[in-house]
Design an enzyme around this catalytic site. Structure first.
Site, PDB file in Angstrom:
ATOM      1  N   ARG A  52       0.279 -11.617  12.443  1.00  0.00           N
ATOM      2  CA  ARG A  52       1.178 -11.105  11.395  1.00  0.00           C
ATOM      3  C   ARG A  52       2.005  -9.928  11.922  1.00  0.00           C
ATOM      4  O   ARG A  52       3.192  -9.805  11.617  1.00  0.00           O
ATOM      5  CB  ARG A  52       0.368 -10.698  10.159  1.00  0.00           C
ATOM      6  CG  ARG A  52       1.252 -10.365   8.971  1.00  0.00           C
ATOM      7  CD  ARG A  52       0.467 -10.195   7.691  1.00  0.00           C
ATOM      8  NE  ARG A  52      -0.389  -9.026   7.712  1.00  0.00           N
ATOM      9  CZ  ARG A  52      -1.234  -8.692   6.738  1.00  0.00           C
ATOM     10  NH1 ARG A  52      -1.339  -9.464   5.663  1.00  0.00           N
ATOM     11  NH2 ARG A  52      -1.983  -7.620   6.826  1.00  0.00           N
ATOM     12  N   LYS A 151       5.629  -6.657   7.052  1.00  0.00           N
ATOM     13  CA  LYS A 151       4.823  -5.465   6.741  1.00  0.00           C
ATOM     14  C   LYS A 151       5.500  -4.289   7.448  1.00  0.00           C
ATOM     15  O   LYS A 151       5.111  -3.868   8.534  1.00  0.00           O
ATOM     16  CB  LYS A 151       3.377  -5.689   7.214  1.00  0.00           C
ATOM     17  CG  LYS A 151       2.379  -4.817   6.476  1.00  0.00           C
ATOM     18  CD  LYS A 151       0.980  -5.371   6.633  1.00  0.00           C
ATOM     19  CE  LYS A 151      -0.090  -4.356   6.339  1.00  0.00           C
ATOM     20  NZ  LYS A 151      -0.090  -3.801   5.002  1.00  0.00           N
ATOM     21  N   GLU A 184       2.421  -8.916  -6.883  1.00  0.00           N
ATOM     22  CA  GLU A 184       1.187  -8.372  -6.306  1.00  0.00           C
ATOM     23  C   GLU A 184       1.071  -6.921  -6.718  1.00  0.00           C
ATOM     24  O   GLU A 184       1.866  -6.430  -7.516  1.00  0.00           O
ATOM     25  CB  GLU A 184       1.218  -8.515  -4.781  1.00  0.00           C
ATOM     26  CG  GLU A 184       2.401  -7.808  -4.131  1.00  0.00           C
ATOM     27  CD  GLU A 184       2.436  -7.931  -2.609  1.00  0.00           C
ATOM     28  OE1 GLU A 184       1.393  -8.185  -1.991  1.00  0.00           O
ATOM     29  OE2 GLU A 184       3.531  -7.750  -2.050  1.00  0.00           O
TER      30      GLU A 184
HETATM   31  N1  PXG Z   1       0.034  -6.583  -0.431  1.00  0.00           N
HETATM   32  C1  PXG Z   1       0.589  -5.499   0.150  1.00  0.00           C
HETATM   33  C2  PXG Z   1       1.914  -5.058  -0.296  1.00  0.00           C
HETATM   34  C3  PXG Z   1      -0.091  -4.824   1.178  1.00  0.00           C
HETATM   35  O1  PXG Z   1       0.452  -3.771   1.779  1.00  0.00           O
HETATM   36  C4  PXG Z   1      -1.921  -6.403   0.920  1.00  0.00           C
HETATM   37  C5  PXG Z   1      -1.181  -7.037  -0.070  1.00  0.00           C
HETATM   38  C6  PXG Z   1      -3.238  -6.990   1.304  1.00  0.00           C
HETATM   39  O2  PXG Z   1      -3.144  -7.623   2.572  1.00  0.00           O
HETATM   40  P1  PXG Z   1      -4.406  -7.797   3.537  1.00  0.00           P
HETATM   41  O3  PXG Z   1      -3.864  -8.530   4.697  1.00  0.00           O
HETATM   42  O4  PXG Z   1      -4.877  -6.407   3.866  1.00  0.00           O
HETATM   43  O5  PXG Z   1      -5.411  -8.553   2.795  1.00  0.00           O
HETATM   44  C7  PXG Z   1      -1.370  -5.286   1.574  1.00  0.00           C
HETATM   45  C8  PXG Z   1      -2.097  -4.576   2.656  1.00  0.00           C
HETATM   46  C9  PXG Z   1      -4.434   1.084   1.893  1.00  0.00           C
HETATM   47  C10 PXG Z   1      -3.403   0.186   2.466  1.00  0.00           C
HETATM   48  O6  PXG Z   1      -4.652   2.162   2.484  1.00  0.00           O
HETATM   49  C11 PXG Z   1      -3.370  -1.144   2.120  1.00  0.00           C
HETATM   50  C12 PXG Z   1      -2.400  -1.993   2.658  1.00  0.00           C
HETATM   51  C13 PXG Z   1      -1.478  -1.467   3.492  1.00  0.00           C
HETATM   52  C14 PXG Z   1      -1.515  -0.141   3.805  1.00  0.00           C
HETATM   53  C15 PXG Z   1      -2.489   0.710   3.316  1.00  0.00           C
HETATM   54  O7  PXG Z   1      -4.997   0.746   0.846  1.00  0.00           O
HETATM   55  N2  PXG Z   1      -2.444  -3.283   2.231  1.00  0.00           N
END
Ligand code: PXG
Length: 291
Positions: A52, A151, A184
């Site tokens: 990713r 991302k 989301e």
């Molecule tokens: N949606 C968004 C917008 C994200 O940034 C997720 C979903 C979940 O994705 P994953 O691959 O982790 O299952 C994310 C990712 C935090 C933090 O500190 C969380 C994310 C990014 C940066 C910081 O909680 N989430």
């Protein structure tokens, strides 16, 4: 002493890990990142996160100064240097130093950074009682502006939504897409359960394709829970039997109130609990060994 940070080919103490104020990651949010987790000496879904990361970089024409294999090895090396077993790993690639104009062509050296830290976990009682959410007035980025699958270091709209949530005294906010469908949360994907069927917005609704989301869809199918990826509105959330969020940091966490409406029984539902259990079992046994 603090942790070692990987910075462009070197391992430096965290106090000495510095980036130029002329870096376009800082000036314009021009860069990409990943959040990864290690459990008990294994990195969970490392290949998926690296894939990713490279795809995000490709989408913004940013060349990562390492191959996927090299990057994997560097991540494991930082974890070893910091003697970590359970960790949060932050991978960042920024456009690098340029001038005060936007032009990325003036930034010849992309920066690659790996930070590792101890993981801070949500209190266990939240996994029973669940979170309360509000719906944010800030929409998730549209594809026509910035594809949510990237991302990127541009999280300002998610941060605005997070500010709205915390101002209302809740930890997270639901973000809708431009058409008003549920997308989301600010850093997590969202699922609902209705009459035994698991439902989550499809990637084309404008979401980050979460790695935890993909794992949960797989786990549900293995448990013979039918899972649909389709768009829905807030009505479906308010009237759902169960609701939960997924993300690297939060893992699988129940939601029991949305915009003042109690979801289901007001406690974590049975499908949510089963998926929390299965997810935890998986993180304890799968992953790339650090040592
Ligand atoms: N949606 C968004 C917008 C994200 O940034 C997720 C979903 C979940 O994705 P994953 O691959 O982790 O299952 C994310 C990712 C935090 C933090 O500190 C969380 C994310 C990014 C940066 C910081 O909680 N989430």
């Amino acid at each position: 002493m603090g942790q070692w940070v990987y910075l462009n080919g070197e391992y430096v103490p965290q106090e000495a890990a510095k980036i130029s104020v002329f870096d376009h990651g800082f000036l314009y949010g021009d860069g990409v990142f990943e959040g990864i987790r290690a459990y008990k000496g294994r990195v969970f879904k490392l290949d998926e996160h690296i894939e990713r990361f490279f795809n995000s970089a490709k989408a913004i024409s940013l060349e990562i100064p390492a191959s996927p294999e090299e990057l994997k090895e560097k991540i494991l090396e930082v974890l070893r240097k910091n003697e970590l077993q359970d960790a949060y790993i932050r991978l960042i690639a920024s456009r690098g130093k340029g001038d005060l104009g936007l032009d990325p062509a003036k930034c010849p050296y992309p920066q690659l950074i790996i930070i590792t830290d101890k993981i801070s976990i949500y209190p266990e009682k939240l996994y029973e009682e669940g979170l309360e959410l509000i719906t944010s007035s800030v929409r998730r980025n549209s594809f026509s502006a910035l594809d949510p699958r990237i991302k990127s270091l541009n999280y300002l709209n998610n941060i605005l939504a997070k500010l709205e949530a915390t101002a209302k005294g809740v930890p997270e906010a639901i973000m809708l897409n431009e058409d008003g469908y549920v997308a989301e949360c600010t850093g997590d994907n969202l699922f609902i359960v209705k009459k035994g069927v698991l439902i989550t917005p499809p990637v084309w609704a404008g979401i980050l394709k979460g790695i935890t989301r993909d794992v949960v869809i797989d786990l549900a199918r293995k448990e013979k829970i039918s899972c649909e990826e389709r768009v829905f509105t807030l009505f479906s959330v308010y009237t759902s039997d169960e609701c939960f969020l997924t993300g690297t940091a939060a893992e699988v966490i129940p939601v029991t109130k949305v915009d003042g409406r109690v979801i289901g029984t007001g406690k974590a539902g049975s499908i949510t609990k089963l998926l929390i259990k299965k997810f935890r079992e998986l993180t304890q046994k799968e992953g790339t060994p650090i040592y």
